[in-house]
Design a protein around this motif. Structure first.
Motif, mmCIF file in Angstrom:
data_model
loop_
_atom_site.group_PDB
_atom_site.id
_atom_site.type_symbol
_atom_site.label_atom_id
_atom_site.label_comp_id
_atom_site.label_asym_id
_atom_site.label_seq_id
_atom_site.Cartn_x
_atom_site.Cartn_y
_atom_site.Cartn_z
ATOM 1 N N GLU A 135 24.112 0.847 -0.655
ATOM 2 C CA GLU A 135 23.436 1.552 -1.751
ATOM 3 C C GLU A 135 22.011 1.038 -1.975
ATOM 4 O OE1 GLU A 135 24.986 -2.216 -3.372
ATOM 5 O OE2 GLU A 135 25.811 -0.647 -2.047
ATOM 6 N N ARG A 136 21.669 -0.115 -1.398
ATOM 7 C CA ARG A 136 20.320 -0.673 -1.579
ATOM 8 C C ARG A 136 19.382 -0.310 -0.436
ATOM 9 N NH1 ARG A 136 21.572 -6.723 -1.856
ATOM 10 N NH2 ARG A 136 19.298 -6.899 -2.021
ATOM 11 N N LEU A 137 19.891 0.449 0.528
ATOM 12 C CA LEU A 137 19.068 0.894 1.660
ATOM 13 C C LEU A 137 18.923 2.403 1.623
ATOM 14 C CD1 LEU A 137 17.604 0.465 4.409
ATOM 15 C CD2 LEU A 137 19.844 0.713 5.503
ATOM 16 N N GLN A 138 17.679 2.852 1.632
ATOM 17 C CA GLN A 138 17.381 4.285 1.708
ATOM 18 C C GLN A 138 16.678 4.559 3.033
ATOM 19 O OE1 GLN A 138 14.801 5.751 -1.397
ATOM 20 N NE2 GLN A 138 14.680 7.816 -0.549
ATOM 21 N N ILE A 139 17.169 5.527 3.771
ATOM 22 C CA ILE A 139 16.562 5.879 5.060
ATOM 23 C C ILE A 139 15.914 7.245 4.933
ATOM 24 C CG2 ILE A 139 16.979 6.361 7.494
ATOM 25 C CD1 ILE A 139 19.210 4.315 7.439
ATOM 26 N N ILE A 140 14.648 7.309 5.276
ATOM 27 C CA ILE A 140 13.874 8.546 5.220
ATOM 28 C C ILE A 140 13.532 8.980 6.629
ATOM 29 C CG2 ILE A 140 11.703 9.584 4.460
ATOM 30 C CD1 ILE A 140 11.643 7.615 2.157
ATOM 31 N N ASP A 141 13.781 10.229 6.935
ATOM 32 C CA ASP A 141 13.347 10.790 8.221
ATOM 33 C C ASP A 141 11.868 11.118 8.133
ATOM 34 O OD1 ASP A 141 15.853 10.634 9.416
ATOM 35 O OD2 ASP A 141 16.473 12.569 8.590
ATOM 36 N N GLY A 142 11.076 10.492 8.968
ATOM 37 C CA GLY A 142 9.640 10.701 8.913
ATOM 38 C C GLY A 142 9.238 12.122 9.247
ATOM 39 N N GLN A 143 8.204 12.599 8.558
ATOM 40 C CA GLN A 143 7.664 13.933 8.810
ATOM 41 C C GLN A 143 6.693 13.901 9.992
ATOM 42 O OE1 GLN A 143 8.797 16.698 7.014
ATOM 43 N NE2 GLN A 143 10.242 15.068 6.440
ATOM 44 N N PRO A 144 6.428 15.051 10.610
ATOM 45 C CA PRO A 144 5.501 15.078 11.756
ATOM 46 C C PRO A 144 4.153 14.467 11.409
ATOM 47 C CG PRO A 144 6.666 17.167 11.567
ATOM 48 C CD PRO A 144 7.023 16.378 10.349
ATOM 49 N N LEU A 145 3.583 13.765 12.361
ATOM 50 C CA LEU A 145 2.334 13.047 12.143
ATOM 51 C C LEU A 145 1.172 14.027 12.015
ATOM 52 C CD1 LEU A 145 0.823 10.300 12.089
ATOM 53 C CD2 LEU A 145 0.634 10.494 14.582
ATOM 54 N N PRO A 146 0.461 14.027 10.879
ATOM 55 C CA PRO A 146 -0.701 14.916 10.735
ATOM 56 C C PRO A 146 -1.936 14.331 11.412
ATOM 57 C CG PRO A 146 -0.351 13.697 8.704
ATOM 58 C CD PRO A 146 0.763 13.289 9.640
ATOM 59 N N ARG A 147 -2.880 15.170 11.672
ATOM 60 C CA ARG A 147 -4.120 14.729 12.304
ATOM 61 C C ARG A 147 -4.883 13.812 11.350
ATOM 62 N NH1 ARG A 147 -7.256 16.018 16.533
ATOM 63 N NH2 ARG A 147 -9.513 15.829 16.344
ATOM 64 N N GLY A 148 -5.490 12.765 11.913
ATOM 65 C CA GLY A 148 -6.295 11.861 11.110
ATOM 66 C C GLY A 148 -5.547 10.653 10.596
ATOM 67 N N TRP A 149 -4.257 10.523 10.940
ATOM 68 C CA TRP A 149 -3.442 9.384 10.508
ATOM 69 C C TRP A 149 -2.962 8.608 11.730
ATOM 70 C CZ3 TRP A 149 -1.639 7.856 5.564
ATOM 71 C CH2 TRP A 149 -2.023 8.686 4.509
ATOM 72 N N THR A 150 -2.842 7.289 11.572
ATOM 73 C CA THR A 150 -2.089 6.528 12.565
ATOM 74 C C THR A 150 -0.610 6.645 12.229
ATOM 75 O OG1 THR A 150 -2.113 4.437 11.321
ATOM 76 C CG2 THR A 150 -3.985 4.876 12.786
ATOM 77 N N GLY A 151 0.228 6.481 13.234
ATOM 78 C CA GLY A 151 1.663 6.673 13.022
ATOM 79 C C GLY A 151 2.243 5.708 12.002
ATOM 80 N N LYS A 152 1.857 4.429 12.083
ATOM 81 C CA LYS A 152 2.411 3.436 11.163
ATOM 82 C C LYS A 152 2.020 3.754 9.727
ATOM 83 C CE LYS A 152 2.314 -1.475 9.958
ATOM 84 N NZ LYS A 152 1.812 -2.825 10.315
ATOM 85 N N LEU A 153 0.751 4.058 9.491
ATOM 86 C CA LEU A 153 0.312 4.283 8.125
ATOM 87 C C LEU A 153 0.887 5.567 7.539
ATOM 88 C CD1 LEU A 153 -3.380 3.019 8.259
ATOM 89 C CD2 LEU A 153 -1.408 1.943 7.167
ATOM 90 N N TRP A 154 1.114 6.571 8.370
ATOM 91 C CA TRP A 154 1.757 7.788 7.882
ATOM 92 C C TRP A 154 3.190 7.480 7.440
ATOM 93 C CZ3 TRP A 154 1.331 12.072 5.558
ATOM 94 C CH2 TRP A 154 2.272 13.085 5.655
ATOM 95 N N ALA A 155 3.878 6.674 8.195
ATOM 96 C CA ALA A 155 5.231 6.277 7.806
ATOM 97 C C ALA A 155 5.210 5.428 6.538
ATOM 98 C CB ALA A 155 5.904 5.522 8.945
ATOM 99 N N VAL A 156 4.247 4.505 6.443
ATOM 100 C CA VAL A 156 4.138 3.662 5.247
ATOM 101 C C VAL A 156 3.868 4.525 4.017
ATOM 102 C CG1 VAL A 156 2.713 1.911 4.113
ATOM 103 C CG2 VAL A 156 3.435 1.585 6.486
ATOM 104 N N LYS A 157 2.989 5.497 4.149
ATOM 105 C CA LYS A 157 2.669 6.376 3.017
ATOM 106 C C LYS A 157 3.934 7.063 2.500
ATOM 107 C CE LYS A 157 0.515 10.847 2.046
ATOM 108 N NZ LYS A 157 -0.018 10.592 0.674
ATOM 109 N N GLN A 158 4.762 7.562 3.412
ATOM 110 C CA GLN A 158 5.979 8.252 2.977
ATOM 111 C C GLN A 158 6.918 7.293 2.242
ATOM 112 O OE1 GLN A 158 7.484 11.130 6.180
ATOM 113 N NE2 GLN A 158 5.874 9.996 7.263
#
Length: 417
Positions: A135-158
């Protein structure tokens, strides 16, 4: 060529009949060598005495299982955000170490699964279930990477947005890489330091793996060079301009991050940790230190693995500038390569100054070597190690020119400046 440039020059009276033009040329070469030696030695005297004592490794997070702080009257809620892309090998250990934290406040973990195809999310879920902490772990499926973002930071933002939009948003967000393993008392120590000193960012330079030959040869120098670029005492000086962080472990005050514009403000940064540190230091004090209580499980078994790690962002560090690249190569050659060459092949003042600079180099490297359990003799090899990093930096520029800058896990992320 070496014989011409690294030769003791005799006085005129000891060379009867020597052509004056040839001797003047040799004398000029000797003066050039002495000037290079003096400049290299001056550089190392500056690094030793005027660069914040970076090489002493004095900014440390110490502590063990019995020294977790208990001085706070209440413990603020914390959410850990982990961006993960194909991290099956290490994610279970990371999740387990976080869910076992000896932390009196509310602690939740958000894993953003960034299009993994190796079962990362399921392994994380099983790890939490095995600790009766699903119950203390939430898993989010990442959304497609938009232009102008690095992959890591897009995931961090979500992940950060999910944390801040929760019914009880956290006061602090711990940004952690998916290969980072924490001792049980670390989070409490980080939060206590952050609250007590009103820090907006508290970061630990985790201890990297140092087992393979490539790791033993190159990893301690990676930490040494990072400290030289960003002296930790300067980073930790509230009024100082130097800002840096270590991306594997960054505790961020949630309101400060939001006020600074959030992760959007650094969306395309390859060196995201230092970019975030610069952004947040404008909002308040930050702190960065070394630790042996947090470590990375990510292996670098071969020299090629370390080359890829360094090449991914080295040219970005130079703002994709050919002039800065040329200056860096010349500067590193003067600082690291010239001293041993002069010490071994020159004599007179040039040789002695080269030897002094080489000795200073080895002495400054020793505290970092000791941190990683390496022999002090590795300090003598720092010129060769530095040559490897020079080549990695040149390779980073070459990869950028080929349109492959910032390549990491199948993504080319370096954008045109």
């Amino acid at each position: 060529m070496c014989g011409r440039y690294f030769t003791q020059l005799a006085p005129t009276q000891d060379r009867p009949g020597a052509p004056s033009g040839r001797y003047s040329y040799r004398k000029k070469d000797g003066m050039i060598l002495e000037a290079i030696a003096a400049l290299a030695t001056a550089t190392w005297l500056y690094l030793v005495f005027a660069r914040g004592g970076f090489w002493l490794c004095s900014e440390r997070h110490e502590g063990g299982p019995t020294t977790a702080p208990t001085m706070l009257p209440s413990w603020p809620p914390v959410t850990v955000v982990i961006p993960a892309r194909n991290e099956a090998d290490g994610i279970a250990e990371t999740i387990g170490s976080l869910l076992r934290q000896d932390y009196a406040g509310t602690l939740t973990v958000i894993l953003v699964d960034d299009d993994s195809n190796d079962g990362t999310a399921e392994i994380a879920r099983q790890s939490a279930a095995g600790l009766n902490a699903a119950e203390r772990l939430q898993i989010i499926d990442g959304q497609p990477l938009p232009r102008g973002w690095t992959g890591k930071l897009w995931a961090v933002k979500q992940g950060v947005e999910a944390a801040q939009s929760a019914s009880h948003p956290p006061d602090y967000v711990l940004l952690s890489d998916a290969d980072i393993v924490y001792a049980p008392e670390v989070l409490a120590a980080l939060v206590a330091r952050a609250v007590s000193n009103r820090l907006v960012l508290t970061s630990l330079m985790v201890k990297l793996r140092c087992q393979s030959l490539a790791e033993r040869s190159l990893i301690p120098a990676f930490i040494f060079f990072f400290q030289m670029l960003y002296p930790f005492p300067w980073v930790n000086r509230p009024a100082g301009a130097t800002a840096a962080a270590a991306g594997g472990c960054m505790l961020v005050r949630s309101d400060a991050l939001k006020a600074a514009g959030g992760i959007d403000a650094i969306r395309n940064a390859l060196i995201d940790d230092c970019s975030l540190a610069k952004l947040l230091k404008a909002r308040g004090p930050i702190w960065l230190g070394l630790t042996e209580r947090v470590f990375s499980s990510r292996p670098y078994p071969d020299f090629e693995d370390i080359r890829r790690m360094v090449s991914r962002s080295a040219y970005a560090q130079l703002h994709y500038s050919p002039l800065l690249l040329a200056g860096t190569v010349v500067g590193m050659a003067l600082t690291y390569l010239a001293p041993p060459l002069l010490a071994l092949f020159a004599s007179g003042p040039a040789g002695w100054l080269g030897l002094l600079a080489w000795a200073l180099m080895a002495v400054t490297f020793f505290p970092t070597l000791r941190l990683y359990g390496r022999s002090a003799l590795w300090g003598l090899a720092l010129p060769v190690i530095a040559l490897c990093y020079i080549l990695f930096t040149l390779d980073s520029a070459l990869q950028f020119a080929r349109g492959k800058g910032g390549l990491w896990k199948g993504r080319i992320q370096a954008l045109e400046p």
